[in-house]
Design a protein around this motif. Structure first.
Motif, PDB file in Angstrom:
ATOM      1  N   LYS A 159       0.887  -1.283   0.227  1.00 54.89           N
ATOM      2  CA  LYS A 159       0.071   0.231  -0.138  1.00 54.89           C
ATOM      3  C   LYS A 159       0.803   1.346  -0.035  1.00 54.89           C
ATOM      4  O   LYS A 159       0.420   2.338  -0.663  1.00 54.89           O
ATOM      5  CB  LYS A 159      -0.947   0.193   1.267  1.00 54.89           C
ATOM      6  CG  LYS A 159      -1.914  -0.999   1.270  1.00 54.89           C
ATOM      7  CD  LYS A 159      -2.772  -0.962   2.463  1.00 54.89           C
ATOM      8  CE  LYS A 159      -3.937  -2.167   2.680  1.00 54.89           C
ATOM      9  NZ  LYS A 159      -4.799  -1.873   3.794  1.00 54.89           N
ATOM     10  N   GLN A 160       2.052   1.147   0.637  1.00 54.82           N
ATOM     11  CA  GLN A 160       2.756   2.481   0.681  1.00 54.82           C
ATOM     12  C   GLN A 160       3.846   2.605  -0.319  1.00 54.82           C
ATOM     13  O   GLN A 160       4.471   3.490  -0.367  1.00 54.82           O
ATOM     14  CB  GLN A 160       3.789   2.106   2.049  1.00 54.82           C
ATOM     15  CG  GLN A 160       2.861   2.120   3.229  1.00 54.82           C
ATOM     16  CD  GLN A 160       3.943   1.926   4.658  1.00 54.82           C
ATOM     17  OE1 GLN A 160       4.838   1.688   4.505  1.00 54.82           O
ATOM     18  NE2 GLN A 160       3.067   2.003   5.783  1.00 54.82           N
ATOM     19  N   ALA A 161       3.811   1.434  -1.129  1.00 53.14           N
ATOM     20  CA  ALA A 161       4.709   1.475  -2.460  1.00 53.14           C
ATOM     21  C   ALA A 161       4.365   2.484  -3.592  1.00 53.14           C
ATOM     22  O   ALA A 161       2.936   2.848  -3.644  1.00 53.14           O
ATOM     23  CB  ALA A 161       5.242   0.160  -2.725  1.00 53.14           C
ATOM     24  N   SER A 162       5.459   3.260  -4.257  1.00 52.71           N
ATOM     25  CA  SER A 162       5.170   4.039  -5.522  1.00 52.71           C
ATOM     26  C   SER A 162       4.716   2.988  -6.668  1.00 52.71           C
ATOM     27  O   SER A 162       5.301   2.172  -6.427  1.00 52.71           O
ATOM     28  CB  SER A 162       6.046   5.072  -5.501  1.00 52.71           C
ATOM     29  OG  SER A 162       7.058   4.445  -5.884  1.00 52.71           O
ATOM     30  N   ALA A 163       4.469   3.753  -7.547  1.00 50.90           N
ATOM     31  CA  ALA A 163       4.280   2.915  -8.922  1.00 50.90           C
ATOM     32  C   ALA A 163       5.465   2.479  -9.542  1.00 50.90           C
ATOM     33  O   ALA A 163       5.812   1.595  -9.772  1.00 50.90           O
ATOM     34  CB  ALA A 163       3.440   3.932  -9.890  1.00 50.90           C
TER      35      ALA A 163
END
Length: 662
Positions: free
Chosen positions: A628-632
């Motif tokens: 959920k916290q990860a960027s694209a």
């Protein structure tokens, strides 16, 4: 054994008091107290089926009951403890161990104070620190203390011999004692050393350590390196001692923290001693119990732990000895006592403890913050101590042999059950149904043979109830047994792979096909009868029993009444351990399955994210929270996740978060 109705009293008063049950030989077998004697005693003469098994045994063993009326509940508490101590009734809980723990004593009442390790009674005028659990650790701390505070540690005989001869003992020669015996320091100077030691022990020690460090730096600047080296060693010794007593609270916190874990037979007690905000010591013990009520157990625990500090009858003890006991109680009874649950007679106990201490004592249940965390730690210690105690019992060869023989005779088996399998079902309102099979061979857990089951039910959505789930699990297990080798071929003598020859080769057998001698299910007669139907239909020669939780009754198929094993029976202990182990194993598997399902459900909502990509994401990030916290860009580092899918994952979790906030 006497019928309780034969000695049931009819003229019981409603006043508070203390009562005694007495057997036919005149021995006191139980002592209790009550706010209303009539209400309390009437509960012993009700329907025997409603009594706890231990209580039932007690009232049938007794031949009469006597009581004494007192003015208050506080007086009843004091008299109850005095009678328990005097008569040692067999049916009362004994919450005292037989160990005496070491203390560090400083005899400030003497002209030349002495420091030493003691297990004896506390005396007025002395300062005591502890209790400690390891005497060797305490002696090591004392050696470090004497490096910094070189005060007398010898006995009076050695001290006087040194005075007469004019030569100090070994400690005087190696600078572990200031040698007041030969006049190196005066009595006042030696007392100041003792005072400094007690001041350090009463505090965190940080101030003195900082002072030593400052003096060390100053001596080094003055190029007095010998003095600087000594100050460095003194500071290091003080830090070593200070580290052994963890600072957990403010310096004014003075409390005993109790943890309690118990089953139907035994209780594990752990207590941490906090003095001046530090954990000064810890102790623990295992006791046999009669009562399953936690509040009642805590009441008995506190009364017996602190009861030894109560002054006895003045006709037996001098005024001086009573004063000494009061002085000791003031040091031994803390300002606060933290317990997992309030005792049944909280206010009376608090008044009694206040009288012992000579100052207010509060009994509390920590609810939040650091106090609650420490209470949880103490309870965890009690849980682990009880588990270790059970493991030690079940690991004892003599007790295992006795348990297996008791099972053989009690259940009418042709031989001792060398392989026992226990089953348990776990679910939450019918969802994520699972089952466990644990295996004991020769009385010991054989974890390599443990098995897990996912309960599917007739339509794949799970069984209708626990009985149906047990039916399914046993059918699957016993069908595998029937499909394997012959039922009587349960040998573990298969040759190793590198030892197999044409002459010694045996057919490979799955461990799941080994024949059990006894099957244990969690539950009463309905569960046992359901298991027996499966065994009969599949024509498997194996015995089955059930262990009901409430009264620890052993149920046998087709019998109207259960088998009641003695509460101290090794066979009952083994069955309980089997039941608890199967329950633990089932619960663990159920939680894993439920957690996995919750994780999958969070990712299943994203279109285009199949099981393989979900697994890759979880393997790369470790959890859904990190995904959920990860960027694209971070998501695209995972094999199979392209720019479009990465943006879709980020947008999905952003939408979910916005919906939650709104």
């Amino acid at each position: 054994m006497a019928d309780p109705q034969s000695y049931r009293p009819t003229d019981i008063p409603t006043d508070p008091g203390v009562y005694r049950f007495i057997d036919a030989e005149g021995r006191v077998i139980y002592v209790g107290k009550a706010r209303s004697l009539r209400n309390r005693l009437a509960s012993y003469f009700q329907n025997p089926a409603e009594l706890h098994p231990r209580t039932k045994q007690m009232v049938y063993t007794a031949a009469k009951v006597e009581w004494v009326v007192v003015a208050s509940e506080l007086e009843a508490l004091t008299l109850e403890y005095a009678w328990i101590k005097e008569f040692s009734p067999r049916f009362n809980v004994v919450f005292r161990d037989d160990k005496s723990y070491p203390y560090l004593a400083v005899t400030m009442s003497e002209e030349y104070p002495r420091v030493f390790v003691t297990r004896g009674k506390h005396r007025k005028g002395n300062r005591y620190y502890g209790p400690y659990t390891k005497v060797w650790a305490l002696r090591g701390s004392l050696n470090e203390l004497l490096r910094v505070f070189p005060m007398r540690s010898c006995s009076m005989g050695v001290f006087r011999n040194a005075q007469r001869s004019g030569r100090p003992c070994l400690n005087g020669y190696i600078d572990r004692c200031a040698a007041p015996c030969v006049g190196r320091v005066s009595a006042a100077e030696h007392r100041q050393i003792a005072t400094d030691m007690t001041r350090f022990l009463d505090s965190t020690g940080e101030e003195l350590i900082r002072k030593k460090r400052t003096e060390m730096m100053q001596a080094a600047q003055e190029q007095n390196f010998e003095k600087a080296a000594k100050l460095r060693d003194d500071a290091a010794a003080l830090e070593t001692i200070a580290e052994q007593n963890t600072v957990v609270f403010d310096a004014d916190v003075d409390a005993d923290v109790f943890g309690l874990e118990f089953d139907e037979l035994e209780a594990s007690v752990q207590v941490f001693y906090i003095r001046a905000g530090r954990i000064r010591g810890q102790r623990g013990w295992i006791s046999s119990i009669e009562d399953e009520d936690q509040a009642g157990l805590i009441s008995q625990l506190l009364m017996q732990v602190y009861g030894e500090y109560a002054p006895q009858n003045s006709t037996k003890h001098s005024a001086k000895s009573i004063d000494d006991v009061a002085h000791v109680a003031a040091n031994a009874v803390p300002r606060e006592i933290w317990v997992p649950d309030l005792p049944a007679d909280q206010h009376a106990l608090a008044k009694w403890l206040t009288q012992l201490r000579g100052a207010t004592v509060q009994i509390r249940v920590p609810k939040r913050g650091a106090k609650a965390k420490l209470a949880q730690t103490v309870h965890r210690n009690a849980v682990q101590a009880l588990a270790r105690h059970k493991l030690a019992r079940i690991g004892d060869l003599t007790e295992r042999s006795q348990a297996l023989e008791e099972l053989r005779t009690g259940l009418g088996l042709p031989r001792a059950p060398l392989r026992i399998e226990a089953y348990d079902i776990s679910h939450i309102q019918g969802t994520h149904q699972v089952a466990s099979m644990v295996v004991f061979e020769d009385g010991l857990a054989k974890k390599s043979d443990y098995r897990k089951f996912i309960v599917r039910g007739p339509d794949g959505t799970g069984a209708t109830d626990d009985t149906a789930a047990m039916d399914e699990v046993l059918r699957r297990r016993l069908a595998r047994l029937k499909a394997g080798a012959a039922a009587d071929d349960a040998s573990d003598d298969e040759p190793l792979a590198n030892e197999t020859t044409a002459e010694t080769a045996l057919p490979k057998r799955h461990k799941f096909a080994y024949q059990p001698d006894l099957i244990v299910v969690d539950g009463g007669l309905p569960q046992v009868n359901a298991a027996q139907r499966v065994i009969a239909e599949l024509a498997v020669d194996v015995a089955v029993v059930g262990l009901a939780k409430r009264l620890e009754e052993v149920w046998v198929p087709g019998e109207e009444f259960p088998i009641i094993l003695p509460r101290t029976s090794p066979a009952l202990r083994m069955l309980q351990y089997l039941r608890d182990e199967s329950h633990r194993f089932a619960i663990t598997f159920h939680r894993q399955k439920r957690s996995k399902a919750m994780t999958r459900s969070a990712l299943d909502e994203i279109a285009g994210l199949g099981p393989a990509k979900q697994t890759a994401l979880l393997k790369h990030f470790g959890s859904v929270a990190r995904i959920k916290q990860a960027s694209a860009l971070q998501l695209q580092e995972v094999s199979g996740i392209g720019p479009q899918l990465a943006q879709q994952i980020v947008a999905h979790f952003a939408s979910v978060e916005n919906t939650r906030r709104s």
